[in-house]
Design a protein around this motif. Structure first.
Motif, PDB file in Angstrom:
ATOM      1  N   HIS A 164    -111.254  63.082 -32.251  1.00 33.58           N
ATOM      2  CA  HIS A 164    -111.790  63.321 -33.598  1.00 33.58           C
ATOM      3  C   HIS A 164    -112.357  64.737 -33.708  1.00 33.58           C
ATOM      4  CE1 HIS A 164    -114.789  62.120 -36.987  1.00 33.58           C
ATOM      5  NE2 HIS A 164    -113.655  62.619 -37.494  1.00 33.58           N
ATOM      6  N   GLY A 165    -113.125  65.186 -32.760  1.00 34.09           N
ATOM      7  CA  GLY A 165    -113.698  66.519 -32.815  1.00 34.09           C
ATOM      8  C   GLY A 165    -112.638  67.608 -32.780  1.00 34.09           C
ATOM      9  N   LEU A 166    -111.618  67.460 -31.970  1.00 33.07           N
ATOM     10  CA  LEU A 166    -110.543  68.456 -31.907  1.00 33.07           C
ATOM     11  C   LEU A 166    -109.791  68.521 -33.231  1.00 33.07           C
ATOM     12  CD1 LEU A 166    -109.125  67.796 -28.315  1.00 33.07           C
ATOM     13  CD2 LEU A 166    -110.577  69.694 -29.058  1.00 33.07           C
ATOM     14  N   ALA A 167    -109.560  67.371 -33.846  1.00 35.14           N
ATOM     15  CA  ALA A 167    -108.858  67.353 -35.153  1.00 35.14           C
ATOM     16  C   ALA A 167    -109.715  68.021 -36.217  1.00 35.14           C
ATOM     17  CB  ALA A 167    -108.528  65.923 -35.541  1.00 35.14           C
ATOM     18  N   LEU A 168    -111.039  67.773 -36.227  1.00 35.78           N
ATOM     19  CA  LEU A 168    -111.929  68.410 -37.191  1.00 35.78           C
ATOM     20  C   LEU A 168    -112.007  69.921 -36.949  1.00 35.78           C
ATOM     21  CD1 LEU A 168    -114.848  65.810 -37.263  1.00 35.78           C
ATOM     22  CD2 LEU A 168    -113.184  66.236 -39.080  1.00 35.78           C
ATOM     23  N   ALA A 187    -118.123  75.293 -27.066  1.00 35.79           N
ATOM     24  CA  ALA A 187    -118.587  76.666 -26.856  1.00 35.79           C
ATOM     25  C   ALA A 187    -117.830  77.632 -27.751  1.00 35.79           C
ATOM     26  CB  ALA A 187    -118.402  77.055 -25.394  1.00 35.79           C
ATOM     27  N   GLN A 188    -116.573  77.389 -27.955  1.00 30.43           N
ATOM     28  CA  GLN A 188    -115.783  78.262 -28.821  1.00 30.43           C
ATOM     29  C   GLN A 188    -116.266  78.175 -30.267  1.00 30.43           C
ATOM     30  OE1 GLN A 188    -111.629  77.299 -28.927  1.00 30.43           O
ATOM     31  NE2 GLN A 188    -111.039  79.349 -29.637  1.00 30.43           N
ATOM     32  N   LEU A 189    -116.631  76.954 -30.709  1.00 28.01           N
ATOM     33  CA  LEU A 189    -117.125  76.795 -32.078  1.00 28.01           C
ATOM     34  C   LEU A 189    -118.497  77.434 -32.252  1.00 28.01           C
ATOM     35  CD1 LEU A 189    -116.074  73.069 -32.729  1.00 28.01           C
ATOM     36  CD2 LEU A 189    -114.984  75.146 -33.629  1.00 28.01           C
ATOM     37  N   GLU A 229    -109.670  71.765 -35.720  1.00 25.72           N
ATOM     38  CA  GLU A 229    -108.408  72.344 -36.163  1.00 25.72           C
ATOM     39  C   GLU A 229    -108.360  72.413 -37.690  1.00 25.72           C
ATOM     40  OE1 GLU A 229    -104.981  74.283 -35.081  1.00 25.72           O
ATOM     41  OE2 GLU A 229    -106.545  73.440 -33.779  1.00 25.72           O
ATOM     42  N   ALA A 230    -109.069  71.480 -38.336  1.00 27.47           N
ATOM     43  CA  ALA A 230    -109.152  71.480 -39.800  1.00 27.47           C
ATOM     44  C   ALA A 230    -110.264  72.405 -40.287  1.00 27.47           C
ATOM     45  CB  ALA A 230    -109.375  70.071 -40.321  1.00 27.47           C
ATOM     46  N   ARG A 231    -110.891  73.160 -39.372  1.00 28.56           N
ATOM     47  CA  ARG A 231    -111.961  74.130 -39.667  1.00 28.56           C
ATOM     48  C   ARG A 231    -113.211  73.476 -40.257  1.00 28.56           C
ATOM     49  NH1 ARG A 231    -109.968  79.120 -38.750  1.00 28.56           N
ATOM     50  NH2 ARG A 231    -107.697  79.365 -38.851  1.00 28.56           N
ATOM     51  N   GLN A 232    -113.449  72.273 -39.868  1.00 28.29           N
ATOM     52  CA  GLN A 232    -114.690  71.586 -40.217  1.00 28.29           C
ATOM     53  C   GLN A 232    -115.606  71.690 -38.990  1.00 28.29           C
ATOM     54  OE1 GLN A 232    -113.966  67.638 -41.696  1.00 28.29           O
ATOM     55  NE2 GLN A 232    -112.398  68.323 -43.170  1.00 28.29           N
ATOM     56  N   VAL A 233    -116.314  72.848 -38.914  1.00 25.81           N
ATOM     57  CA  VAL A 233    -116.995  73.218 -37.681  1.00 25.81           C
ATOM     58  C   VAL A 233    -118.135  72.275 -37.340  1.00 25.81           C
ATOM     59  CG1 VAL A 233    -118.260  75.057 -36.511  1.00 25.81           C
ATOM     60  CG2 VAL A 233    -116.352  75.615 -38.021  1.00 25.81           C
ATOM     61  N   GLU A 234    -119.029  72.032 -38.282  1.00 21.13           N
ATOM     62  CA  GLU A 234    -120.199  71.217 -37.954  1.00 21.13           C
ATOM     63  C   GLU A 234    -119.828  69.779 -37.627  1.00 21.13           C
ATOM     64  OE1 GLU A 234    -123.144  72.330 -37.306  1.00 21.13           O
ATOM     65  OE2 GLU A 234    -122.461  74.356 -37.760  1.00 21.13           O
ATOM     66  N   PRO A 235    -118.966  69.112 -38.451  1.00 24.79           N
ATOM     67  CA  PRO A 235    -118.560  67.756 -38.029  1.00 24.79           C
ATOM     68  C   PRO A 235    -117.857  67.773 -36.666  1.00 24.79           C
ATOM     69  CG  PRO A 235    -118.029  68.107 -40.325  1.00 24.79           C
ATOM     70  CD  PRO A 235    -118.446  69.424 -39.790  1.00 24.79           C
TER      71      PRO A 235
END
Length: 947
Positions: free
Chosen positions: A875-879, A910-912, A881-887
């Motif tokens: 879920h976090g990787l998909a978000l 760390a990248q985010l 990739e969708a540029r939804q950084v905080e979620p």
């Protein structure tokens, strides 16, 4: 009477008058044998002659038919000369002095040394100066015949020493006194020559004899005694003038016993001997002629003459003593040398078992070794100093040759292990590692813990064991030695710096700085400094350090290789290619640049066909290279051809490499993998021992062994091998999957699902740790190829989703996304809320670039599997990739809360966070790299942060 020599059987005639009642000792003129001659019992003793008449000389006359005597005129003591006539009566005129050379038919004591000076005439007849020594003199005593032998031998044991100096030696004429001799024990007069010679009577020689009576009561012996040897006495006495013979000097102590006069023809005078104390003097006799009539002894009263003779005698005695000592010393040395020759060479110390174990193999390897062990040793040290990879291999051979030539050379052992550790490093197999440790133990048992041995041991531990805590105490022990040279101190600091690389970059740098101050010319120093930067995630700093090194030394191939490796690890293979291409332009045909370029093509760029072309081009110029270099090219050619799908060509290249270098592990690995792909278990089994213990990765070896056991239909043994691989390296997701496959093949459903469930919860973005480039090349995901279908066999019916789920998991890691999608859909048809199937379908959508589908499936997975880390990760990787950084951050943190070791979640988080603060992101990525130095995505992110 007639006597026969008991030694040489020569017969002689002797005058009966010369033989006493108890017999006399006579010497054979021929063989010099002394024997006791007794009077014939039938013979009548001669009428008592006056005391003043001289006794007839004892003459041994050869009997007719007997062996001829050397000198027919010899007397009783043939070698000493005939006895002189007795002194004339008081007042009688002395016989005239015979002319020199007159009458030499009889030999004197020193006949072999020539005639001695004739004695001077005396003014009075000879007397016995010791006739009345036992009591103090009451007046001027008369002079008597002197016993020069007794004066030479010294006083009896009880004679006093240390008398005061004597007065003048002027002789006083006096009436002759009969010579006396008494037993030194009982003081009884001795009338027998034999008793007088021994100085003790026959009764006292028997055990239990009485003590000697007082000296004052000693009786005097008759003057005409025919004894010839005195009692052996102290040699420390001295002689005095005739005037003091019968009257001791004032303050002098009297002698404890009488002296026995000796006929002057027996022992002629050799001059007085120096004494340690003063004593009554004896008359000095000159030499007598060897033949003719003997003159009476003449007294010498000149004190200067006495001193001169005394000095001469002292000199002669000293010369004899010194000469005897020197002769004895040389005789002793000759005896010692003879003993050493008989004993043979000293025993050689036994060669330790560890050395004996390697010598036969190395002797076969080097049939002809030029030069000496010292020359091979010096050459190896020079090769070590070059600090280059190929130089280490050359040094290894030089030290082996030095040890073959001299098995006692511990310096060769230290150099060999040092070259082994620095040259092979982690590529060293277990057998070689243990052999090197055994050699070091043997060397330390002979030479102790020397600096070269400790350095070699520390480097060996760092190269293979991966336990810096064992190497650190050795380096600290070296630095504690004050006498250690700077070069060895620098090496010790290098070892300490390397031990701190993984845990404390600051300490590592501190030791590297110390090493540079002590020895600025160490080439490896820049290499280890760069490694310190790499361990801290400072890739730009590491590249700058190496770049400066290459500018000063473009041919530093170790630094060049490290630079290229860093570029590959951070995801910049093009930069690595530029480095090698620049070296090819500078040095066309340089294999150390051309071969890495070909490796980049099939290992980093995925262009196996292009790599095959480059490698075949190198083989056209194989005459330029040595056999091991050609074999290395052939191994990479086999790997590239196998990657490109040309299995037969790969086998041919690998077998040709083995012909050039027997036992080459890289070639055995390629042949094993070809046989495994062809499902030829027998062929694969023959090549497994060829690379076992040499892959730099024990867990990988266990995985390959388990694959062979699976092929041999031994699933339980394969299961044990895969479980052992997981214990060795928990990062190996492929071993977890294969353990489930092995359990499934053994029809152990529970064990299979337990192992596969663990794989389901692991990081899905990395199947195995992989180096950027390697001589032991395996294609990505090659370890899990060809094991499909075993898990599905566990299915209990259409309503059993678990076999489908785990089969889909296996196909996902095989990158067979279509098959994986199909199995996962089947799971969801049975269980619509299966979190595992939803999470992996989301990851497949991300791989295909379907971000929306990935986000939708990820939300469903997180909702269905709140306690499943992989659901939150997907879920976090998909978000993200969708540029939804905080979620995305929240989802990744949830995943890390459930599985803190989920490295892909840490790296992405760390990248985010780097957009807000690089320091926080950098710290996180450095932590990831510290946990797993082979996690290349984190290195790529760090490199991008620095840029």
């Amino acid at each position: 009477m007639r006597i026969v020599c008991q030694k040489c059987a020569a017969a002689y005639a002797i005058d009966d008058k010369l033989i006493t009642a108890k017999g006399v000792r006579a010497q054979c003129p021929r063989c010099r044998n002394l024997q006791l001659v007794r009077r014939d019992p039938s013979a009548v003793p001669a009428a008592g002659a006056p005391a003043s008449q001289p006794a007839a000389p004892v003459t041994l006359t050869p009997v007719s038919g007997a062996a001829p005597a050397a000198n027919p005129a010899d007397d009783l003591f043939g070698d000493f000369g005939a006895p002189p006539p007795a002194a004339p009566a008081p007042g009688a005129a002395l016989a005239p002095k015979p002319a020199r050379g007159e009458g030499r038919s009889a030999s004197d004591l020193f006949g072999d040394f020539g005639a001695m000076p004739s004695p001077a005439p005396a003014s009075a007849p000879p007397v016995d100066p010791f006739a009345n020594v036992g009591a103090p003199a009451s007046g001027g005593g008369g002079a008597g015949a002197e016993d020069p032998l007794l004066d030479f031998l010294g006083p009896p044991p009880s004679a006093p020493q240390g008398l005061e100096s004597q007065p003048s030696r002027l002789a006083k004429p006096a009436a002759a006194k009969p010579a006396t001799s008494g037993c030194r024990v009982c003081q009884k007069p001795l009338t027998d020559s034999f008793d007088q010679a021994l100085g003790i009577c026959d009764d006292c020689r028997q055990p239990g004899s009485a003590q000697a009576p007082p000296a004052a009561s000693r009786p005097a012996a008759p003057a005409g005694s025919s004894d010839f040897l005195p009692p052996m006495a102290d040699l420390g006495g001295g002689s005095a003038s005739v005037a003091q013979a019968s009257e001791p000097a004032p303050g002098a102590e009297p002698r404890s016993g009488a002296r026995v006069p000796i006929s002057t023809d027996i022992i002629p005078d050799m001059g007085p001997e120096p004494r340690s104390g003063l004593r009554a003097s004896s008359p000095q006799l000159g030499a007598e002629p060897r033949s003719g009539s003997r003159s009476a002894p003449v007294l010498v009263t000149d004190g200067r003459s006495r001193g001169g003779k005394g000095g001469l005698v002292a000199g002669l005695v000293g010369l004899v003593v010194v000469g005897g000592g020197v002769g004895g010393y040389f005789l002793y040395q000759q005896q010692q040398e003879a003993s050493r020759r008989q004993a043979g060479p000293p025993p050689v110390a036994a060669i330790p078992d560890a050395v004996q174990a390697v010598l036969p193999r190395w002797k076969l390897k080097y049939l002809e070794i030029p030069g000496t062990s010292a020359e091979r040793l010096a050459q190896g040290q020079q090769q070590l100093a070059r600090d280059e990879r190929f130089a280490y291999a050359e040094a290894e051979e030089s030290f082996q040759q030095a040890l073959v030539l001299d098995p006692t050379s511990d310096a060769a052992i230290a150099g060999y292990v040092q070259a082994l550790a620095l040259g092979r490093g982690a590529r060293m197999d277990d057998a070689t590692f243990q052999e090197a440790r055994a050699l070091l133990s043997a060397a330390e048992s002979r030479s102790g813990r020397t600096a070269p041995l400790l350095l070699a041991h520390a480097n060996l531990l760092l190269a293979r064991s991966g336990q810096p805590e064992q190497a650190r105490p050795l380096a600290e022990e070296l630095l504690a030695r004050a006498e250690l040279p700077d070069a060895q101190k620098a090496e010790a600091h290098l070892v300490l710096g390397r031990t701190w690389l993984s845990s404390s970059r600051e300490l590592a740098r501190s030791h590297f700085d110390s090493a540079q101050k002590l020895s600025p010319d160490i080439k490896r120093l820049h290499y280890y400094r760069a490694l310190a930067h790499v361990s801290g995630g400072e890739y730009s700093a590491a590249l700058d350090t190496l770049r400066k090194r290459l500018e000063s030394s473009p041919k530093d191939w170790e630094s060049l290789a490290l630079t290229a490796r860093i570029y590959q690890e951070v995801g910049e293979p093009a930069e690595a290619r530029k480095l090698y291409e620049a070296r090819v332009k500078a040095e066309p045909g340089e294999l150390r640049a051309l071969l890495p370029l070909a490796m980049l093509r099939y290992q980093a760029e995925g262009n196996a066909a292009g790599a095959v072309r480059d490698l075949r081009a190198l083989m056209k110029n194989r005459a330029r290279y040595d056999g091991p270099e050609v074999a290395e090219v052939l191994v990479h050619l086999a790997a590239a051809e196998r990657t490109a799908g040309s299995q037969d060509a790969a086998v041919k290249s690998a077998e040709e490499a083995l012909q050039l270098v027997k036992g080459l592990p890289e070639a055995h690995l390629q042949l094993f993998l070809v046989a495994l792909g062809r499902r030829d278990a027998e062929k694969a089994r023959t090549h497994l021992p060829g690379f076992r213990g040499q892959l730099e990765d024990g867990a990988l070896e266990k995985v390959l062994e388990g694959r062979l056991l699976l092929l041999e239909k031994k699933p339980l043994e394969a299961l044990e091998a895969f479980q052992e691989a997981v214990k060795l390296d928990a990062r190996r997701l492929d071993a977890q999957l294969l353990a489930g496959v092995a359990a499934a093949s053994a029809r152990r459903r529970d064990d299979a699902f337990r192992a596969l469930h663990q794989a389901l919860q692991s990081d899905p973005l990395r199947l195995e740790p992989r180096p950027a480039t390697s001589a032991y090349w395996l294609r990505p995901r090659e370890t899990v190829e060809g094991v499909e279908g075993a898990i599905l066999a566990l299915s209990e019916g259409p309503e059993d989703p678990s076999p489908l789920l785990y089969e889909g998991l296996l196909r996902f890691h095989q990158h067979q996304f279509d098959a994986a999608e199909r199995h996962l859909r089947s799971v969801l048809e049975v269980d619509a809320n299966n979190a595992g199937a939803l999470a992996y379908r989301s990851l497949i959508a991300l791989q295909r670039g379907a971000t929306a589908d990935a986000r939708r499936l990820g939300e469903r997975a997180a909702a269905a599997g709140r306690q499943m880390p992989v659901s939150h990760l997907a879920h976090g990787l998909a978000l993200a990739e969708a540029r939804q950084v905080e979620p995305a951050k929240r989802a990744l943190r949830d995943a890390l809360a459930l599985a803190p070791t989920l490295l892909s979640a840490q790296a992405r988080l760390a990248q985010l966070e780097s957009a807000r603060g690089k320091d926080v992101a950098r710290d996180t990525l450095v932590k990831v790299v510290g946990l797993d130095p082979a996690y290349l995505p984190a290195k790529r992110m760090l490199y991008l942060l620095e840029r």
